[in-house]
Write a protein that holds these residues in place. Structure first.
Motif, mmCIF file in Angstrom:
data_model
loop_
_atom_site.group_PDB
_atom_site.id
_atom_site.type_symbol
_atom_site.label_atom_id
_atom_site.label_comp_id
_atom_site.label_asym_id
_atom_site.label_seq_id
_atom_site.Cartn_x
_atom_site.Cartn_y
_atom_site.Cartn_z
ATOM 1 N N LEU A 150 0.803 -1.231 0.000
ATOM 2 C CA LEU A 150 0.000 0.000 0.000
ATOM 3 C C LEU A 150 0.831 1.274 0.000
ATOM 4 O O LEU A 150 0.373 2.316 -0.471
ATOM 5 C CB LEU A 150 -0.918 0.036 1.234
ATOM 6 C CG LEU A 150 -1.916 -1.102 1.400
ATOM 7 C CD1 LEU A 150 -2.702 -0.923 2.694
ATOM 8 C CD2 LEU A 150 -2.871 -1.146 0.203
ATOM 9 N N GLY A 151 2.020 1.210 0.608
ATOM 10 C CA GLY A 151 2.788 2.448 0.777
ATOM 11 C C GLY A 151 2.188 3.337 1.847
ATOM 12 O O GLY A 151 2.434 4.538 1.877
ATOM 13 N N ALA A 152 1.408 2.749 2.722
ATOM 14 C CA ALA A 152 0.760 3.486 3.809
ATOM 15 C C ALA A 152 0.620 2.539 4.987
ATOM 16 O O ALA A 152 0.623 1.313 4.803
ATOM 17 C CB ALA A 152 -0.614 3.984 3.356
ATOM 18 N N PRO A 153 0.467 3.089 6.197
ATOM 19 C CA PRO A 153 0.254 2.202 7.337
ATOM 20 C C PRO A 153 -1.057 1.443 7.179
ATOM 21 O O PRO A 153 -1.981 1.938 6.527
ATOM 22 C CB PRO A 153 0.176 3.151 8.537
ATOM 23 C CG PRO A 153 0.540 4.496 8.057
ATOM 24 C CD PRO A 153 0.498 4.505 6.566
ATOM 25 N N LEU A 154 -1.094 0.259 7.768
ATOM 26 C CA LEU A 154 -2.370 -0.470 7.782
ATOM 27 C C LEU A 154 -3.269 0.216 8.803
ATOM 28 O O LEU A 154 -2.866 0.415 9.937
ATOM 29 C CB LEU A 154 -2.130 -1.906 8.232
ATOM 30 C CG LEU A 154 -2.033 -2.980 7.166
ATOM 31 C CD1 LEU A 154 -2.145 -4.349 7.805
ATOM 32 C CD2 LEU A 154 -3.082 -2.828 6.074
ATOM 33 N N GLY A 155 -4.467 0.556 8.403
ATOM 34 C CA GLY A 155 -5.421 1.181 9.317
ATOM 35 C C GLY A 155 -4.863 2.451 9.921
ATOM 36 O O GLY A 155 -4.125 3.194 9.269
ATOM 37 N N ARG A 156 -5.207 2.664 11.192
ATOM 38 C CA ARG A 156 -4.769 3.900 11.857
ATOM 39 C C ARG A 156 -3.588 3.653 12.771
ATOM 40 O O ARG A 156 -3.264 4.487 13.610
ATOM 41 C CB ARG A 156 -5.933 4.478 12.676
ATOM 42 C CG ARG A 156 -7.013 5.056 11.812
ATOM 43 C CD ARG A 156 -8.210 5.477 12.664
ATOM 44 N NE ARG A 156 -9.199 6.133 11.817
ATOM 45 C CZ ARG A 156 -9.186 7.422 11.542
ATOM 46 N NH1 ARG A 156 -8.242 8.193 12.035
ATOM 47 N NH2 ARG A 156 -10.102 7.958 10.760
#
Ligand SMILES: NC(=O)C1=CN([C@@H]2O[C@H](COP(=O)(O)OP(=O)(O)OC[C@H]3O[C@@H](n4cnc5c(N)ncnc54)[C@H](OP(=O)(O)O)[C@@H]3O)[C@@H](O)[C@H]2O)[C@H](O)CC1
Ligand SMILES: [K+]
Length: 499
Positions: free
Chosen positions: A163-169
């Protein structure tokens, strides 16, 4: 260090490991090589560091951490492993590597993050399956707060490699540097992942050469090697119309700048001829600014159809500063030009009706079409494509419309209907300037006009756009981009501009 184009999704990386093992390389050997590469990188980046804290997670990422700990301790460094789970709860190769670690192990909650010169983050890698919470989240937050440089193993923990982003928060480790293995993952290039990784290196861990090519990878870094073979090279016996005639549809008289930016851009990347088409009042404004670029009257889409009927246009741009009548103009371009780039106002006109746009595109399925939305325009056009990474969304849009989609940003993703995708990482922040998108549409059209296939043309346009901006430096405005593009092209084509 590995230099290559492919970006491996986490599932492809797992498959690469499986195939490497099937080819006779042991999992332990892969892990040993991975951990050794991490240790090497730590010493290379921080040669004066003496105290190392290795955060070890419950899976193979943690196993890499135990190897790195041993390798660094062998070099005389003071290494402590802060374990998220007791070593006896590990399994497989990670358990084996933990058994080979004879130094200090402390429960992660008791670790002194401030007492280290470097933190090695080996909590989670490709196996991250949920947001960080509890002790893992605390560890990530304490590592970040310590301001000690962090070297991430494979990916900063909490960041999802696809994703290139954290999973969830959940929180995510902010690394100064990251060592990944075999090939980078999309999450190393997509934002914010790219920033969270710090300086990325890719280590060879002994995966047999044939493994990656056998995977059928379709995601790439946007680099010239991906498309330079298809870059148009003007032939000595070329004719201006053989180099492609591009048409740019102009908006009304007070909105002409965008069309001109596209037109100059198309000309500068090598279209043999460029015509701006629009209403007479708009053409009068253009006439005060252009010389080599031609002007043709087309008051509305009917006028545009007549132009397409009268002569061949190898590509057309519709959307930049287009104003009223843009939907009909886009439809005319899709029917009448040999290829089309749709941008800006077209996405507003077709907002929430992507299937109608797709139907218009698919009337001539072989005709190359490139869509160049930014995130806001993408959301307007495809309100239901909100899930997944930028890569997933661009791919979904391409497959749905039958067009190549360049989803713009500092990590522009170019996706083709056949599943190929390229992620760019060369755009400087100065490229976020008014009119830059109009120039990009023009670069695409100029390359399409010369017969470059749509995926390659869009990827090349995006890369050239980024390089041109980076080469110009501070103070860039969109007008500068077409002017500096020839220097970028000269480098690509291997012909010094002054020879
Ligand atoms: N060729 C290579 O690239 C090699 C890579 N190696 C390293 O292996 C990891 C991937 O290892 P894997 O064991 O698959 O996964 P992780 O170590 O990342 O973590 C999996 C375990 O973590 C649990 N998990 C996942 N998310 C969380 C969370 N948020 N909180 C707590 N626990 C979590 C997960 O539990 P499940 O319930 O999901 O099963 C697993 O227990 C790769 O990144 C490389 O570093 C090899 O060393 C060599 C080859
Ligand atoms: K990690």
């Amino acid at each position: 260090m590995v230099m290559s184009l492919e970006l491996l999704a986490c599932a492809e990386m797992t498959e690469a490991d499986r195939r490497a093992v099937a080819a006779g390389v042991s999992g332990a050997a892969l892990m040993e090589a991975a951990g050794a590469a991490v240790a090497r990188r730590a010493r290379e980046l921080w040669p004066a560091a003496r105290r190392i804290l290795v955060l070890a997670g419950p899976g193979a990422n943690g196993g890499d951490g135990y190897v790195a700990a041993r390798r660094l301790a062998e070099r005389g460094l003071a290494v402590t492993v802060a374990a998220l789970v007791p070593p006896e709860r590990l399994s497989g190769d990670a358990a084996f590597m933990a058994s080979r670690w004879s130094g200090a192990v402390t429960p992660i909650a008791d670790a002194d993050f401030g007492a280290a010169d470097v933190i090695v983050d080996a909590l989670f890698g490709a196996g991250l399956s949920r947001p960080l919470e509890g002790a893992a989240a605390d560890a990530a937050e304490r590592a970040n707060a310590s301001r000690t440089p962090i070297l991430a193993v494979d990916v900063p923990s909490g960041l999802h490699g696809d994703l290139g982003a954290p999973l969830g928060r959940g929180p995510v480790v902010r690394a100064a540097a990251t060592v990944t293995f075999v090939r980078p993952k999309p999450g190393h290039v997509l934002l914010p992942g790219r920033t969270l990784c710090g300086a990325l290196t890719v280590a060879d861990i002994g995966t047999p050469e044939a493994v990656v090519p056998s995977l059928g990878v379709a995601t790439f870094r946007n680099r010239p090697a991906l498309w330079s073979g298809a870059l148009p090279r003007p032939a000595t016996d070329g004719h201006k119309y053989r180099r492609g005639h591009a048409l740019v549809w102009s908006g009304p008289e007070f909105m002409t700048g965008a069309a001109r930016l596209s037109a100059f851009a198309a000309a500068r990347v090598g279209a043999g001829a460029v015509t701006i088409a629009g209403a007479p009042a708009a053409l009068r404004v253009h006439a005060a600014h252009v010389s080599a670029i031609m002007l043709a009257e087309a008051v509305d889409a009917d006028g545009l159809e007549k132009l397409f009927g009268a002569r061949r246009f190898a590509s057309a741009v519709v959307g930049p500063g287009a104003g009223p009548g843009v939907e009909a103009a886009a439809r005319a371009a899709l029917d009448g030009a040999e290829s089309a780039v749709l941008d800006a106002d077209v996405f507003t006109a077709f907002a929430g009706r992507p299937d109608e746009l797709a139907a218009a595109i698919r009337r001539a399925p072989a005709r190359p079409v490139v869509l160049t939305p930014h995130e806001g325009e993408f959301a307007r056009l495809f309100p239901d494509l909100t899930d997944g990474s930028k890569l997933d969304r661009a791919r979904a849009a391409a497959s749905r419309t039958g067009a190549v989609v360049a989803l713009k940003g500092a990590d522009t993703v170019v996706a083709a209907p056949d599943g190929r995708a390229a992620i760019a990482d060369n755009a400087p922040p100065t490229l976020a300037t008014a009119g830059a998108g109009d120039v990009l549409a023009g670069f695409c059209a100029g390359l399409l006009a010369q017969g470059m296939p749509a995926f390659e043309a869009a990827a090349a346009a995006v890369w050239i756009h980024g390089e041109a901006a980076a080469g110009f430096g501070p103070g860039l405005i969109a007008d500068d981009l077409p002017h500096v593009a020839p220097a970028v092209l000269a480098r690509l084509l291997g012909a010094p501009k002054d020879s």
